[in-house]
Design an enzyme around this catalytic site. Structure first.
Site, PDB file in Angstrom:
ATOM      1  N   LYS A 177       0.584  -1.176  -0.128  1.00 30.30           N
ATOM      2  CA  LYS A 177      -0.103  -0.144  -0.322  1.00 30.30           C
ATOM      3  C   LYS A 177       0.630   1.084   0.016  1.00 30.30           C
ATOM      4  O   LYS A 177       1.186   1.994   0.939  1.00 30.30           O
ATOM      5  CB  LYS A 177      -0.972  -0.424   1.164  1.00 30.30           C
ATOM      6  CG  LYS A 177      -2.637   0.354   1.023  1.00 30.30           C
ATOM      7  CD  LYS A 177      -2.922   0.251   1.823  1.00 30.30           C
ATOM      8  CE  LYS A 177      -4.505   1.070   1.946  1.00 30.30           C
ATOM      9  NZ  LYS A 177      -5.443   1.265   1.106  1.00 30.30           N
TER      10      LYS A 177
HETATM   11  N1  PMP Z   1      -7.974  -2.683  -3.238  1.00 33.78           N
HETATM   12  C1  PMP Z   1      -7.608  -0.827  -2.898  1.00 33.78           C
HETATM   13  C2  PMP Z   1      -6.575  -0.190  -4.051  1.00 33.78           C
HETATM   14  C3  PMP Z   1      -7.226  -0.215  -1.815  1.00 33.78           C
HETATM   15  O1  PMP Z   1      -6.387   0.920  -1.855  1.00 33.78           O
HETATM   16  C4  PMP Z   1      -7.886  -0.805  -0.961  1.00 33.78           C
HETATM   17  C5  PMP Z   1      -7.961  -0.330   0.624  1.00 33.78           C
HETATM   18  N2  PMP Z   1      -6.971  -0.196   0.952  1.00 33.78           N
HETATM   19  C6  PMP Z   1      -8.157  -2.260  -0.623  1.00 33.78           C
HETATM   20  C7  PMP Z   1      -8.765  -3.070  -1.851  1.00 33.78           C
HETATM   21  C8  PMP Z   1      -9.099  -2.968   0.302  1.00 33.78           C
HETATM   22  O2  PMP Z   1      -8.692  -3.156   1.127  1.00 33.78           O
HETATM   23  P1  PMP Z   1      -8.803  -3.336   3.307  1.00 33.78           P
HETATM   24  O3  PMP Z   1      -9.215  -5.304   2.883  1.00 33.78           O
HETATM   25  O4  PMP Z   1      -7.563  -4.238   3.595  1.00 33.78           O
HETATM   26  O5  PMP Z   1      -8.648  -1.980   3.051  1.00 33.78           O
END
Ligand code: PMP
Length: 296
Positions: free
Chosen positions: A154
């Site tokens: 991320k």
């Molecule tokens: N894909 C992207 C590109 C994101 O930014 C997020 C948010 N973090 C997610 C998927 C979902 O991830 P999570 O369930 O861990 O928040």
């Protein structure tokens, strides 16, 4: 949206400081080149007090993201979790969105930076994509190529792709975009993973070209409890136009149902879908601390 007020306290490099007085370095490598990592976490006011949902998974992913970008994180996941509880307490927040950000000091070269800063901020934030069924469009943008960057990390800079996709979708009157991968298969939304439902089975893209969502993993757990089959496989945007229902999922968005994908309206009434069962079970999962296998 005001993310803080005069009383807001943030965590910054070992201290709790006033948000309004906190400053940063204009020569930061993060500001110039997007080299920084972050998380999006939620805390819920549960029957057993404020609980950060899957804090360890989020902070472990922050460590993974940092490692991929050659950033040395000076706190363990356990320490970051404890700091976050303290931050929520200091701000008197119960239901909150939590944003840890790891950013770097001055470095105008394209080399790793030794000066590493950690901030954690929190604010009250409703479901990111709202409560309405969403009208989604196929984006002309693709997700970043996994051979160009670490898509499962991320990373701050990756979100320019997300901003382009969401902005373009909204300019065409849609609520949100759905992006493909470099092979033309469906990948994910700009800030959420994607599932579609067909004949009571859920389908989602495999890992490799998407962020490994913690909500996505939770959907797998809930589907197992509810005896709903989930299949990870590649599929084209056209295949979505044979689906009964669909949803996005993510920490900020939670489980957000779709009304339509371009001109295709999902035919199944939301209340009759297994997606709705997942959505309701997710709400329960995050808000009941001593959650067991309850059956609704
Ligand atoms: N894909 C992207 C590109 C994101 O930014 C997020 C948010 N973090 C997610 C998927 C979902 O991830 P999570 O369930 O861990 O928040």
């Amino acid at each position: 949206m005001n993310y803080f007020n005069e009383h807001t306290v943030i965590f910054k490099d070992g201290d709790f400081v006033s948000a309004k007085d906190a400053t940063t370095d204009l020569y930061s490598q993060t500001l110039h080149y997007g080299n920084g990592v972050f998380e999006g976490i939620r805390a819920y006011d549960t029957s057993d007090g404020t609980r950060i949902f899957k804090a360890k998974d989020h902070y472990d992913r922050l460590h993974y993201s940092a490692r991929m970008m050659h950033i040395e994180l000076p706190y363990s996941s356990e320490e970051l979790e404890a700091i976050t509880y303290e931050l929520l307490h200091k701000n008197n927040l119960k239901d909150a969105y939590i944003r840890p950000l790891v950013y770097l000091g001055s470095n105008m070269s394209l080399t790793p930076t030794n000066e590493v800063h950690v901030v954690i901020m929190a604010w009250t934030w409703d479901k990111y994509l709202g409560d309405q069924r969403l009208r989604v469009t196929l984006s002309p943008y693709q997700r970043p190529n996994p051979k160009a960057c670490h898509v499962e990390a991320k990373v701050v800079g990756h979100y320019t792709n997300s901003i382009l996709a969401t902005t373009e979708a909204k300019q065409r009157g849609f609520d949100e975009a759905l992006l493909t991968d470099q092979n033309g298969y469906v990948a994910e939304g700009p800030g959420a993973n994607f599932f579609y439902e067909k004949d009571g089975v859920l389908y989602t893209s495999p890992l490799g070209n998407i962020l490994s969502g913690i909500t996505r993993a939770t959907v797998f757990e809930l589907a197992k409890e509810l005896e709903i089959r989930v299949e990870e496989r590649h599929f084209t945007p056209e295949e979505i136009k044979t689906a009964d229902a669909a949803f996005f999922c993510g920490t900020a968005a939670e489980v957000a149902g779709l009304e339509a994908f371009d001109d295709y309206v999902f035919p199944l009434a939301w209340e009759e879908s297994v997606s709705d069962l997942i959505q309701r079970r997710y709400k329960l999962r995050v808000s009941v601390n001593e959650y067991q296998s309850l059956h609704i």
